[in-house]
Design a protein around this motif. Structure first.
Motif, short mmCIF file in Angstrom:
data_model
loop_
_atom_site.label_atom_id
_atom_site.label_comp_id
_atom_site.label_asym_id
_atom_site.label_seq_id
_atom_site.Cartn_x
_atom_site.Cartn_y
_atom_site.Cartn_z
N TRP A 28 -9.69 -15.92 46.37
CA TRP A 28 -8.87 -16.08 45.32
C TRP A 28 -8.94 -14.61 44.33
CZ3 TRP A 28 -9.00 -20.91 41.86
CH2 TRP A 28 -8.20 -21.02 40.85
N GLN A 76 -7.31 -11.81 46.37
CA GLN A 76 -5.86 -11.68 47.06
C GLN A 76 -5.07 -12.82 46.14
OE1 GLN A 76 -6.04 -12.12 51.18
NE2 GLN A 76 -8.15 -11.85 50.86
N GLY A 77 -5.56 -13.57 44.92
CA GLY A 77 -4.82 -14.75 44.56
C GLY A 77 -5.04 -15.98 44.99
N TRP A 78 -4.72 -17.18 44.33
CA TRP A 78 -5.08 -18.25 44.72
C TRP A 78 -4.18 -18.93 45.99
CZ3 TRP A 78 -1.01 -22.09 45.20
CH2 TRP A 78 0.14 -21.62 44.52
N ARG A 80 -8.62 -12.60 37.53
CA ARG A 80 -7.42 -12.87 38.24
C ARG A 80 -7.57 -14.24 38.50
NH1 ARG A 80 -9.84 -8.55 41.38
NH2 ARG A 80 -9.08 -6.63 41.07
N GLY A 106 -4.74 -15.07 35.89
CA GLY A 106 -3.61 -15.01 36.91
C GLY A 106 -2.48 -16.09 36.71
N HIS A 117 -0.55 -18.86 37.64
CA HIS A 117 -0.75 -20.10 38.58
C HIS A 117 0.53 -21.00 38.81
CE1 HIS A 117 -4.84 -19.61 36.26
NE2 HIS A 117 -4.87 -19.42 37.62
#
Length: 212
Positions: A35, A38-40, A119, A123, A125
């Protein structure tokens, strides 16, 4: 003795509960890394299991689905942030503005030291109902925390609803400021964010603080 220990759930000196907790921790660690990098939306059951070197059987031992795992990551980041800012505030001189500065300083320091925290916490969501709910809850939790920390310094005649609205406004504005900073929209260092927020916080607090 070994047979008796195994029958009671002891293996290699660890109980069944301890081993389950260790596996859960590895999964949360793996999801945090994915996460944070690279992001959730990049977090998947198979990807997390591969990074944690565990099978999907152990994933479902601790989590019903990926959203439950994401919630666990979020809650760990949130709880650690709360612990850090409370400790910093209580260790600072017994002055509400200095305690605010201390809490902001450690918060911004942690974001600077580990960009993954930004992030995850700040970030986008959008598209995940669980994370959107947790983020909204976090706003209220940090509001409650700041109100609790400020309670000993407040005048007795303040309107508690008015005070809560002001705290919400301040925290919401701080979140937007940090989000813009992390996104590169504001090019200043973390110290300036702390100084600016502390100054605005002091201006707002003047309406509510008792005379020293």
């Amino acid at each position: 003795m070994a047979t008796t220990g195994t029958r009671r759930g002891i293996y290699a000196g660890r109980s069944t509960e301890q081993r389950r907790a260790e596996r859960r921790g590895k999964l949360v660690d793996a999801a945090f890394e994915i996460w944070g990098d690279q992001g959730w939306s990049a977090v998947s059951m198979r990807g997390v299991c591969a990074r944690a070197a565990l099978t999907d059987r152990y994933f479902y031992e601790s989590f019903t689905d990926v959203d439950a795992l994401l919630a666990a990551v979020w809650e760990r980041v949130r709880d650690n942030a709360i612990q850090r800012v409370v400790e910093a505030a209580l260790q600072a001189p017994s002055d509400p503005i200095e305690r605010l500065r201390a809490a902001l300083t450690v918060f911004m320091h942690d974001l600077t030291e580990d960009p993954r925290l930004g992030r995850i916490g700040f970030g986008d969501h959008t598209g995940n109902a669980v994370l959107e709910r947790l983020r909204k809850e976090a706003l209220q939790q940090f509001t409650d925390l700041l109100i609790e920390l400020g309670q000993p310094y407040l005048r007795r005649d303040i309107d508690p609803i008015d005070f809560r609205m002001s705290v919400l406004l301040g925290i919401g504005g701080f979140i937007e400021l940090v989000t813009a900073w992390l996104g590169g929209a504001i090019e200043v260092d973390a110290t300036r964010i702390v100084d600016h927020t502390t100054t605005l916080g002091a201006d707002m607090a003047a309406r509510y603080l008792a005379e020293p």
